[in-house]
Design a protein around this motif. Structure first.
Motif, short mmCIF file in Angstrom:
data_model
loop_
_atom_site.label_atom_id
_atom_site.label_comp_id
_atom_site.label_asym_id
_atom_site.label_seq_id
_atom_site.Cartn_x
_atom_site.Cartn_y
_atom_site.Cartn_z
N GLU A 194 0.55 -1.26 0.10
CA GLU A 194 -0.07 -0.21 -0.04
C GLU A 194 0.75 1.17 0.11
O GLU A 194 0.44 2.07 -0.54
N VAL A 195 2.09 1.38 0.61
CA VAL A 195 2.75 2.36 0.72
C VAL A 195 3.27 2.71 -0.51
O VAL A 195 3.32 3.87 -1.01
N ALA A 196 3.86 1.56 -1.23
CA ALA A 196 4.28 1.75 -2.62
C ALA A 196 3.43 2.21 -3.56
O ALA A 196 3.60 3.09 -4.65
N GLU A 197 2.08 1.59 -3.66
CA GLU A 197 1.20 2.01 -4.57
C GLU A 197 0.63 3.41 -4.53
O GLU A 197 0.35 4.04 -5.39
N ALA A 235 9.24 1.86 5.30
CA ALA A 235 10.50 1.56 4.84
C ALA A 235 10.24 0.45 3.66
O ALA A 235 10.88 0.31 2.70
N ASP A 236 9.63 -0.58 4.14
CA ASP A 236 9.02 -1.58 2.97
C ASP A 236 8.66 -1.03 1.94
O ASP A 236 9.08 -1.41 0.82
N GLY A 237 8.01 -0.23 1.84
CA GLY A 237 7.36 0.61 0.72
C GLY A 237 8.29 1.03 -0.21
O GLY A 237 8.50 1.08 -1.38
N PHE A 238 9.26 1.82 0.43
CA PHE A 238 10.28 2.47 -0.13
C PHE A 238 11.62 1.61 -0.77
O PHE A 238 12.51 1.98 -1.48
N LYS A 239 11.50 0.16 -0.08
CA LYS A 239 12.38 -0.66 -0.76
C LYS A 239 11.83 -1.19 -2.02
O LYS A 239 12.55 -1.84 -2.43
N ASP A 240 10.72 -1.27 -2.14
CA ASP A 240 10.16 -1.86 -3.25
C ASP A 240 10.82 -1.54 -4.60
O ASP A 240 10.91 -0.43 -4.91
N ALA A 241 11.24 -2.60 -5.30
CA ALA A 241 11.77 -2.38 -6.52
C ALA A 241 11.31 -1.51 -7.49
O ALA A 241 11.79 -0.66 -8.40
N ALA A 263 25.80 3.67 9.78
CA ALA A 263 24.57 2.61 9.24
C ALA A 263 23.45 2.62 10.14
O ALA A 263 22.53 2.22 9.65
N PHE A 264 23.60 3.17 11.57
CA PHE A 264 22.44 2.87 12.48
C PHE A 264 21.35 3.82 11.60
O PHE A 264 20.15 3.43 12.19
N GLU A 265 21.66 4.76 11.04
CA GLU A 265 20.61 5.65 10.22
C GLU A 265 19.70 4.78 9.38
O GLU A 265 18.70 5.21 8.94
N LEU A 266 20.34 3.88 8.53
CA LEU A 266 19.85 3.14 7.40
C LEU A 266 18.43 2.21 7.79
O LEU A 266 18.59 1.40 8.72
N ALA A 267 17.60 2.25 6.96
CA ALA A 267 16.33 1.37 7.06
C ALA A 267 16.75 0.03 6.44
O ALA A 267 15.92 -0.96 6.43
#
Length: 225
Positions: free
Chosen positions: A18-21, A96-102, A221-225
């Motif tokens: 849903e975030v990606a869409e 985070a998962d939404g913006f990791k979407d290819a 690295a601690f800042e990265l999702a």
């Protein structure tokens, strides 16, 4: 077949996110401005329920911020959607998962011309107090993409969006991306992408999310999702 239908068909074999869409639909509607650099104005960047969830995070506003026009001065007080916060807060993981979407990364590349290959996602939740400002600056070039999403529907924050400037020598003010719930702005960091937050009277907290894709050489690295 219209643009939306062609995108749907193109990605029909990919599970819905849903975030990606929501973001892909937003990016299709974004208003592209080209002066003094390329930027895109957004409406409806995130699912409304996720805006609510971010605003409900049990993350206290930072105390003792130094308001000197530079965000990095307050690095120890900043809130990132890193692994720990993704485990604590479901909304951090969803966004985070939404913006990791290819699909999202590919469409950003096609729309803006940036290259996100080998990059990492970095997301920050900001709660900026009255008196907050940012001097005109350009993001460091290890950032390959910058997106700001404003979170509150508050008339007192109408002028608290991101200011767009021309560069040196005068840093002439051009316009402000309107602050409002689920509005935002995208730009690709470059030597000409001068922006900031002016000395506007702000009442209450200026709440926003900053989403970056950063190069593999990013040190914290601690800042990265």
């Amino acid at each position: 077949m219209n643009v939306h239908d062609s995108r749907t068909a193109r990605y029909s074999d990919v599970p819905a996110n849903e975030v990606a869409e929501t973001f892909l639909s937003c990016l299709e509607r974004a208003r592209h401005e080209t002066w003094p650099f390329d930027y895109w104005l957004l409406e409806g960047a995130l699912p409304e329920e996720d805006v609510d969830a971010v605003l409900s995070l049990s993350a206290a506003p930072p105390e003792g911020m130094v308001l000197n026009g530079r965000r990095e001065t307050n690095n120890a007080l900043r809130f990132f959607f890193g692994r720990e916060n993704q485990e604590r807060f479901a909304v951090c993981r969803r966004i985070a998962d939404g913006f990791k979407d290819a699909r999202v990364k590919r469409t950003i590349e096609e729309t803006t011309g940036t290259d996100l290959s080998g990059t990492h996602l970095r997301i920050e939740y900001c709660q900026d107090p009255p008196g907050f400002w940012l001097e005109p600056h350009t993001d460091i070039l290890v950032k390959k993409f910058t997106m700001l999403v404003y979170l509150l529907d508050d008339p007192a924050l109408r002028l608290a969006g991101t200011d767009i400037h021309q560069g040196p020598p005068d840093f002439k003010y051009v316009t402000t991306a309107t602050y409002g719930r689920n509005l935002g702005v995208i730009f690709i960091p470059s030597k000409s992408s001068w922006h900031g937050v002016g000395h506007h009277p702000i009442q209450g907290l200026r709440k926003s999310i900053i989403i970056n894709y950063v190069g593999a050489e990013w040190r914290d690295a601690f800042e990265l999702a």
